[in-house]
Write an enzyme that holds these catalytic residues in place. Structure first.
Site, PDB file in Angstrom:
ATOM      1  CG  HIS A 313      -2.052   0.929   1.148  1.00 46.74           C
ATOM      2  ND1 HIS A 313      -1.957   2.278   1.392  1.00 46.74           N
ATOM      3  CD2 HIS A 313      -3.323   0.694   0.766  1.00 46.74           C
ATOM      4  CE1 HIS A 313      -3.145   2.839   1.204  1.00 46.74           C
ATOM      5  NE2 HIS A 313      -3.994   1.896   0.821  1.00 46.74           N
ATOM      6  CG  ASP A 370      -8.438  -4.225  -2.701  1.00 42.47           C
ATOM      7  OD1 ASP A 370      -7.632  -3.308  -2.884  1.00 42.47           O
ATOM      8  OD2 ASP A 370      -9.671  -4.082  -2.738  1.00 42.47           O
TER       9      ASP A 370
HETATM   10  C1  SDX Z   1      -6.255   0.090  -2.832  1.00 36.63           C
HETATM   11  O1  SDX Z   1      -4.337   4.576  -2.011  1.00 36.63           O
HETATM   12  C2  SDX Z   1      -5.315   3.974  -1.368  1.00 36.63           C
HETATM   13  O2  SDX Z   1      -5.711   4.357  -0.287  1.00 36.63           O
HETATM   14  C3  SDX Z   1      -5.932   2.774  -2.106  1.00 36.63           C
HETATM   15  C4  SDX Z   1      -6.963   1.978  -1.331  1.00 36.63           C
HETATM   16  C5  SDX Z   1      -8.230   2.770  -1.071  1.00 36.63           C
HETATM   17  O3  SDX Z   1      -8.952   2.420  -0.131  1.00 36.63           O
HETATM   18  O4  SDX Z   1      -8.535   3.686  -1.892  1.00 36.63           O
HETATM   19  O5  SDX Z   1      -6.411   1.558  -0.097  1.00 36.63           O
HETATM   20  C6  SDX Z   1      -7.392   0.724  -2.117  1.00 36.63           C
HETATM   21  O6  SDX Z   1      -6.019   0.417  -3.955  1.00 36.63           O
HETATM   22  C7  SDX Z   1      -5.391  -0.909  -2.097  1.00 36.63           C
HETATM   23  C8  SDX Z   1      -4.167  -1.379  -2.946  1.00 36.63           C
HETATM   24  C9  SDX Z   1      -4.648  -2.482  -3.876  1.00 36.63           C
HETATM   25  N1  SDX Z   1      -3.580  -2.860  -4.837  1.00 36.63           N
HETATM   26  C10 SDX Z   1      -2.951  -4.025  -4.783  1.00 36.63           C
HETATM   27  O7  SDX Z   1      -3.107  -4.860  -3.892  1.00 36.63           O
HETATM   28  C11 SDX Z   1      -2.021  -4.293  -5.952  1.00 36.63           C
HETATM   29  C12 SDX Z   1      -0.679  -4.833  -5.436  1.00 36.63           C
HETATM   30  N2  SDX Z   1      -0.016  -3.771  -4.714  1.00 36.63           N
HETATM   31  C13 SDX Z   1       0.979  -2.986  -5.464  1.00 36.63           C
HETATM   32  O8  SDX Z   1       0.628  -2.775  -6.800  1.00 36.63           O
HETATM   33  C14 SDX Z   1       1.449  -1.757  -4.679  1.00 36.63           C
HETATM   34  O9  SDX Z   1       1.703  -2.173  -3.404  1.00 36.63           O
HETATM   35  C15 SDX Z   1       0.568  -0.517  -4.628  1.00 36.63           C
HETATM   36  C16 SDX Z   1       0.165  -0.046  -5.980  1.00 36.63           C
HETATM   37  C17 SDX Z   1      -0.653  -0.774  -3.810  1.00 36.63           C
HETATM   38  C18 SDX Z   1       1.397   0.577  -3.955  1.00 36.63           C
HETATM   39  O10 SDX Z   1       2.430   0.853  -4.785  1.00 36.63           O
HETATM   40  P1  SDX Z   1       3.511   2.013  -4.427  1.00 36.63           P
HETATM   41  O11 SDX Z   1       3.161   2.755  -3.211  1.00 36.63           O
HETATM   42  O12 SDX Z   1       3.751   2.795  -5.671  1.00 36.63           O
HETATM   43  O13 SDX Z   1       4.733   1.180  -4.006  1.00 36.63           O
HETATM   44  P2  SDX Z   1       5.799   0.636  -5.006  1.00 36.63           P
HETATM   45  O14 SDX Z   1       5.095   0.040  -6.185  1.00 36.63           O
HETATM   46  O15 SDX Z   1       6.806   1.701  -5.220  1.00 36.63           O
HETATM   47  O16 SDX Z   1       6.397  -0.562  -4.147  1.00 36.63           O
HETATM   48  C19 SDX Z   1       7.455  -0.318  -3.252  1.00 36.63           C
HETATM   49  C20 SDX Z   1       8.310  -1.586  -3.393  1.00 36.63           C
HETATM   50  C21 SDX Z   1       8.687  -1.866  -4.842  1.00 36.63           C
HETATM   51  O17 SDX Z   1       9.957  -2.529  -4.817  1.00 36.63           O
HETATM   52  P3  SDX Z   1      11.276  -1.605  -5.098  1.00 36.63           P
HETATM   53  O18 SDX Z   1      11.023  -0.879  -6.397  1.00 36.63           O
HETATM   54  O19 SDX Z   1      11.385  -0.674  -3.908  1.00 36.63           O
HETATM   55  O20 SDX Z   1      12.405  -2.600  -5.172  1.00 36.63           O
HETATM   56  O21 SDX Z   1       7.549  -2.729  -2.949  1.00 36.63           O
HETATM   57  C22 SDX Z   1       7.364  -3.622  -4.040  1.00 36.63           C
HETATM   58  C23 SDX Z   1       7.647  -2.861  -5.303  1.00 36.63           C
HETATM   59  O22 SDX Z   1       8.176  -3.742  -6.303  1.00 36.63           O
HETATM   60  N3  SDX Z   1       5.968  -4.061  -4.001  1.00 36.63           N
HETATM   61  C24 SDX Z   1       5.547  -5.303  -4.147  1.00 36.63           C
HETATM   62  C25 SDX Z   1       4.158  -5.254  -4.008  1.00 36.63           C
HETATM   63  N4  SDX Z   1       3.778  -3.997  -3.796  1.00 36.63           N
HETATM   64  C26 SDX Z   1       4.889  -3.248  -3.802  1.00 36.63           C
HETATM   65  N5  SDX Z   1       6.207  -6.454  -4.384  1.00 36.63           N
HETATM   66  C27 SDX Z   1       5.455  -7.574  -4.479  1.00 36.63           C
HETATM   67  N6  SDX Z   1       4.109  -7.604  -4.352  1.00 36.63           N
HETATM   68  C28 SDX Z   1       3.427  -6.465  -4.107  1.00 36.63           C
HETATM   69  N7  SDX Z   1       2.108  -6.495  -3.986  1.00 36.63           N
END
Ligand code: SDX
Length: 436
Positions: A313, A370
């Protein structure tokens, strides 16, 4: 003591190239990180800030929802999501988000009555569905039909009139579930069910979704309570992607119904509200506990686009408080329905392994809202492609409350970010006969 130097709440910025220094005020909120007020930055320095994805940017001032990502705290107008989920109901939370206070008994009765009186949609709405294939993704139909609502009220909508903003909010909170149920009925070829005024908000939604004209529909109070709680957990969440979309669309003073449709479009993405649908697809793809290590490894592999859906998140670097409540509700619903869903066992094992994995610990990746919601919704009989539609039904009150807060601001102006330009500059035009 009285003459102790007053420490100015400012930050100083020094441009090392020019040696110039600039000072910007620091502003305190009632809770959470302070902000540096950079509204004069470009005028004073000729420079922009650069923050793709707005990881360090406060786009607005708001009093609706407070999130502390490190502590895993979520408050709506100061009330904890745990208290609201356990002790309140969704329409009370709607009143709280819209008006700032939990309703007293008379206010609750009036609010519920007003929402109930707006649950029917214009009879012409049914004709919009005919243009869609029956197998269209329900979110595509939601974007189209909720956007179409703007065609029915545009002429009576002065967004500067608080009363007209209020009726738009009631119409949206009341009609979006009706449209969502119609979207589902259309996809399965069953007749639309008209809303019933003798049912609660959640009961009415379940009735319109799963009831049929040919026989009475028996409301299951446990499922109705679970549905209401799921709506509460998804009601609002600060300046997430879809809420920011609604605010930006609304900043041009566009029709609020059209703005909510833009929020639905943004929510659809698998990185956002579409994740609940993606979690089920992922669990089915993993299939068996023995394959969890393979998928955990893939989620860490930078060359693999696979991510653990329902994990991570932007704000929560701790357990999403909604996920905990969702997990408890999951148990309750499966027990009530006497369902042993192997996907729940698989999800629990995946959570256990992921939360003990150094990669997830270091990156603070926890289950989000989720991760468990899909398992409950599947148990309640919703098809996977309806999960994000349910998220949109609940989030409509958050979107319209945030829109309403923005429109009321005296300093409200159109949102118009700038950019860091890295494209070509000053090229001479090349006539066709000279082009290679
Ligand atoms: C919702 O914003 C909100 O409040 C949203 C929400 C709401 O109520 O409105 O809470 C609802 O959208 C919840 C999130 C649902 N999405 C997912 O579950 C999809 C999987 N999650 C990822 O796509 C990700 O965690 C996000 C999109 C939710 C957040 O992404 P960020 O903040 O841009 O973080 P990032 O992608 O920069 O990740 C930081 C690191 C990265 O590694 P590095 O580049 O630092 O090496 O963490 C890793 C990412 O690769 N990472 C994950 C991961 N999520 C982040 N690695 C594996 N699996 C994951 N799910």
């Amino acid at each position: 003591m009285g003459n102790a130097p007053q420490i100015k709440k400012t930050v100083t910025l020094t441009d090392n190239e020019t040696g110039k220094t600039y000072e910007f005020p620091i502003v305190d909120g009632s809770e959470g990180p302070r902000v540096i007020d950079i509204r004069k930055l470009y005028a004073e320095t000729g420079m922009f800030t650069y923050d793709p994805g707005f990881t360090s940017t406060a786009s607005c001032e708001s009093g609706l929802t407070y999130i502390d990502g490190d502590q895993g705290i979520l408050l709506h107008r100061g009330y904890s999501i745990k208290d609201l989920a356990e002790k309140s109901d969704f329409l009370e939370v709607c009143h709280l988000l819209l008006n700032g206070e939990l309703p007293n008994p008379a206010q609750k009765k009036e609010f519920n009555h007003l929402v109930t009186m707006h649950t029917m949609v214009h009879e012409q709405m049914q004709f919009f569905f005919r243009g869609f294939r029956r197998d269209s993704h329900p979110m595509a139909v939601m974007v189209g039909c909720v956007g179409a609502l703007s065609a029915f009220y545009h002429d009576s909508l002065n967004i500067d009139d608080p009363k007209q903003r209020e009726i738009a909010a009631f119409r949206l909170i009341a009609k979006v579930p009706t449209i969502a149920a119609m979207v589902y009925k259309y996809s399965i070829g069953q007749p639309f069910m008209y809303p019933r005024n003798d049912l609660s908000y959640a009961e009415n939604f379940l009735y319109m979704t799963f009831g049929v004209p040919s026989e009475p529909y028996k409301i299951n109070p446990i499922l109705a309570r679970a549905m209401d709680r799921i709506f509460i957990l998804h009601a609002d969440h600060e300046q997430n992607a879809s809420t920011s979309t609604v605010r930006l669309a609304g900043s041009s003073r566009a029709n609020p119904f059209a703005c909510i449709a833009s929020g639905i479009a943004s929510l659809w993405g698998p990185a956002h509200g579409g994740a609940n649908e993606a979690v089920l697809a992922m669990l089915n793809q993993i299939g068996d506990k023995s394959r969890i290590p393979e998928f955990i490894a893939r989620s860490k592999d930078k060359n693999d686009s696979f991510r653990l859906m329902g994990f991570g998140h932007r704000v929560y670097k701790n357990y999403d408080p909604r996920a905990q409540i969702m997990r408890d509700t999951c148990y309750e619903v499966l027990k009530e329905l006497n369902i042993k869903d192997p996907l729940l066992e698989l999800a629990m094992e995946l959570e256990k392994i992921a939360l003990s994995d150094p990669y997830f610990i270091e990156k603070k990746l926890y289950p989000n809202v989720d991760f468990y919601s899909g398992i409950i919704l599947k148990a309640m009989g919703f098809p996977t492609n309806m999960f994000t539609v349910l998220f949109a039904v609940a989030r409509t009150v958050g979107w319209i409350s945030q829109w309403n807060e923005m429109i009321q601001e005296s300093s409200q102006k159109i949102g118009r970010p700038r950019q860091l330009y890295t494209g070509p500059v000053n090229r001479e035009f090349i006539p066709m006969d000279k082009r290679k």
